[in-house]
Write a protein that holds these residues in place. Structure first.
Motif, PDB file in Angstrom:
ATOM      1  N   LEU A  33       0.869  -1.212   0.096  1.00  0.00           N
ATOM      2  CA  LEU A  33       0.064   0.159   0.132  1.00  0.00           C
ATOM      3  C   LEU A  33       0.734   1.207   0.031  1.00  0.00           C
ATOM      4  CD1 LEU A  33      -2.228  -1.265   2.787  1.00  0.00           C
ATOM      5  CD2 LEU A  33      -2.869  -1.401   0.385  1.00  0.00           C
ATOM      6  N   LEU A  34       0.623   2.336  -1.011  1.00  0.00           N
ATOM      7  CA  LEU A  34       1.382   3.185  -1.260  1.00  0.00           C
ATOM      8  C   LEU A  34       0.536   4.713  -1.085  1.00  0.00           C
ATOM      9  CD1 LEU A  34       3.528   2.300  -4.098  1.00  0.00           C
ATOM     10  CD2 LEU A  34       4.276   2.449  -1.673  1.00  0.00           C
ATOM     11  N   GLN A  35       0.879   5.547  -0.252  1.00  0.00           N
ATOM     12  CA  GLN A  35       0.246   6.685   0.022  1.00  0.00           C
ATOM     13  C   GLN A  35       0.214   7.467  -1.265  1.00  0.00           C
ATOM     14  OE1 GLN A  35      -1.210   7.798   2.952  1.00  0.00           O
ATOM     15  NE2 GLN A  35      -2.124   9.334   1.565  1.00  0.00           N
ATOM     16  N   ARG A  36      -0.987   7.738  -1.633  1.00  0.00           N
ATOM     17  CA  ARG A  36      -1.097   8.644  -3.013  1.00  0.00           C
ATOM     18  C   ARG A  36      -0.203  10.073  -2.906  1.00  0.00           C
ATOM     19  NH1 ARG A  36      -4.209  12.643  -5.545  1.00  0.00           N
ATOM     20  NH2 ARG A  36      -5.673  12.892  -3.718  1.00  0.00           N
ATOM     21  N   GLY A  37       0.630  10.446  -3.709  1.00  0.00           N
ATOM     22  CA  GLY A  37       1.560  11.663  -3.611  1.00  0.00           C
ATOM     23  C   GLY A  37       2.696  11.230  -2.870  1.00  0.00           C
ATOM     24  N   ILE A  38       3.081  10.180  -2.726  1.00  0.00           N
ATOM     25  CA  ILE A  38       4.280   9.725  -2.038  1.00  0.00           C
ATOM     26  C   ILE A  38       5.620  10.137  -3.143  1.00  0.00           C
ATOM     27  CG2 ILE A  38       4.204   7.342  -2.574  1.00  0.00           C
ATOM     28  CD1 ILE A  38       5.267   6.938   0.313  1.00  0.00           C
ATOM     29  N   GLU A  39       6.686  10.564  -2.615  1.00  0.00           N
ATOM     30  CA  GLU A  39       7.590  10.852  -3.300  1.00  0.00           C
ATOM     31  C   GLU A  39       8.424   9.829  -4.291  1.00  0.00           C
ATOM     32  OE1 GLU A  39       9.852  14.309  -2.063  1.00  0.00           O
ATOM     33  OE2 GLU A  39       8.066  15.477  -1.717  1.00  0.00           O
ATOM     34  N   ILE A  40       8.467   8.559  -3.435  1.00  0.00           N
ATOM     35  CA  ILE A  40       9.121   7.394  -3.879  1.00  0.00           C
ATOM     36  C   ILE A  40       8.477   6.912  -5.334  1.00  0.00           C
ATOM     37  CG2 ILE A  40       9.772   6.626  -1.763  1.00  0.00           C
ATOM     38  CD1 ILE A  40       7.796   4.272  -2.186  1.00  0.00           C
ATOM     39  N   LEU A  41       7.280   7.422  -5.587  1.00  0.00           N
ATOM     40  CA  LEU A  41       6.879   7.046  -7.031  1.00  0.00           C
ATOM     41  C   LEU A  41       7.490   7.947  -7.920  1.00  0.00           C
ATOM     42  CD1 LEU A  41       3.021   6.265  -5.913  1.00  0.00           C
ATOM     43  CD2 LEU A  41       4.676   4.723  -6.791  1.00  0.00           C
ATOM     44  N   PRO A  42       7.520   7.470  -8.992  1.00  0.00           N
ATOM     45  CA  PRO A  42       7.932   8.497 -10.200  1.00  0.00           C
ATOM     46  C   PRO A  42       6.531   9.712 -10.325  1.00  0.00           C
ATOM     47  CG  PRO A  42       8.044   6.399 -11.197  1.00  0.00           C
ATOM     48  CD  PRO A  42       7.369   6.176  -9.625  1.00  0.00           C
ATOM     49  N   PRO A  43       6.873  10.883 -10.753  1.00  0.00           N
ATOM     50  CA  PRO A  43       6.154  12.000 -10.779  1.00  0.00           C
ATOM     51  C   PRO A  43       4.791  11.671 -11.399  1.00  0.00           C
ATOM     52  CG  PRO A  43       8.189  12.796 -11.017  1.00  0.00           C
ATOM     53  CD  PRO A  43       8.397  11.312 -11.194  1.00  0.00           C
ATOM     54  N   GLU A  44       4.821  10.955 -12.408  1.00  0.00           N
ATOM     55  CA  GLU A  44       3.592  10.785 -13.304  1.00  0.00           C
ATOM     56  C   GLU A  44       2.605   9.869 -12.640  1.00  0.00           C
ATOM     57  OE1 GLU A  44       6.977   8.051 -14.855  1.00  0.00           O
ATOM     58  OE2 GLU A  44       6.826  10.003 -14.412  1.00  0.00           O
ATOM     59  N   GLN A  45       3.250   9.043 -11.683  1.00  0.00           N
ATOM     60  CA  GLN A  45       2.343   7.984 -11.004  1.00  0.00           C
ATOM     61  C   GLN A  45       1.757   8.689  -9.537  1.00  0.00           C
ATOM     62  OE1 GLN A  45       4.504   4.191 -10.713  1.00  0.00           O
ATOM     63  NE2 GLN A  45       4.978   4.186 -12.832  1.00  0.00           N
ATOM     64  N   ARG A  46       2.493   9.590  -9.093  1.00  0.00           N
ATOM     65  CA  ARG A  46       2.155  10.024  -7.538  1.00  0.00           C
ATOM     66  C   ARG A  46       0.656  10.450  -7.414  1.00  0.00           C
ATOM     67  NH1 ARG A  46       7.502  13.763  -7.109  1.00  0.00           N
ATOM     68  NH2 ARG A  46       8.919  12.213  -7.167  1.00  0.00           N
ATOM     69  N   ASP A  47      -0.112  10.995  -8.299  1.00  0.00           N
ATOM     70  CA  ASP A  47      -1.488  11.333  -8.219  1.00  0.00           C
ATOM     71  C   ASP A  47      -2.498  10.347  -8.559  1.00  0.00           C
ATOM     72  OD1 ASP A  47      -0.708  13.547  -6.770  1.00  0.00           O
ATOM     73  OD2 ASP A  47      -0.540  14.822  -8.418  1.00  0.00           O
ATOM     74  N   GLN A  48      -1.904   9.094  -9.005  1.00  0.00           N
ATOM     75  CA  GLN A  48      -2.975   7.962  -9.386  1.00  0.00           C
ATOM     76  C   GLN A  48      -3.242   7.297  -8.046  1.00  0.00           C
ATOM     77  OE1 GLN A  48      -1.142   5.646 -12.327  1.00  0.00           O
ATOM     78  NE2 GLN A  48      -0.664   7.281 -13.908  1.00  0.00           N
ATOM     79  N   ARG A  49      -4.668   6.613  -8.481  1.00  0.00           N
ATOM     80  CA  ARG A  49      -5.134   5.807  -7.419  1.00  0.00           C
ATOM     81  C   ARG A  49      -5.352   4.588  -7.916  1.00  0.00           C
ATOM     82  NH1 ARG A  49      -8.395  10.609  -6.992  1.00  0.00           N
ATOM     83  NH2 ARG A  49      -8.099  11.388  -4.579  1.00  0.00           N
TER      84      ARG A  49
END
Length: 127
Positions: free
Chosen positions: A51-67
């Motif tokens: 489970l990853l928090q939406r917006g978490i910086e470990i995700l690539p920028p293009e994936q951060r705001d996805q749900r």
């Protein structure tokens, strides 16, 4: 290639809510957790869940705001009627009632607090 394990990563708004749902109702246990992150596992053949928090910086920028959406996480089980009753008795909302398909599939769905759809399936002999 040899796959040694499988993990499904889900980006959600509320990691704690999904964490509680998966551990309380679906038998997962926390393997590791940190701020905005949890890895859940089981002792059987189920896929691990991250489970990853939406917006978490470990995700690539293009994936951060996805749900996590448009996804059905399906588990094949035995004793589906008893599992549906257990989940109902625990207060879990059944988002798709138990039904049986003519090709030999019994199934029902629940939805976690972040909208993750979990489908429980039992295969039977078709009529």
């Amino acid at each position: 290639m040899k796959i040694n394990a499988s993990t499904l990563s889900l980006t959600v708004d509320d990691v704690a809510a999904s964490h509680t749902f998966f551990t309380k109702h679906l038998g997962y246990a926390e393997e590791v957790a940190a701020e905005g992150f949890a890895k859940l596992t089981r002792d059987d053949d189920a896929v691990d869940v991250v489970l990853l928090q939406r917006g978490i910086e470990i995700l690539p920028p293009e994936q951060r705001d996805q749900r996590a959406s448009g996804l059905i996480l399906a588990f094949t089980i035995s004793g589906i009627e008893a599992e549906e009753q257990r989940l109902r008795s625990e207060g879990v909302t059944i988002s798709m009632p138990l039904r049986e398909e003519p090709w030999g599939e019994k199934l029902f769905q629940v939805t976690d607090p972040n909208g993750v759809v979990v489908q429980l399936v039992e295969w039977t002999t078709p009529a």
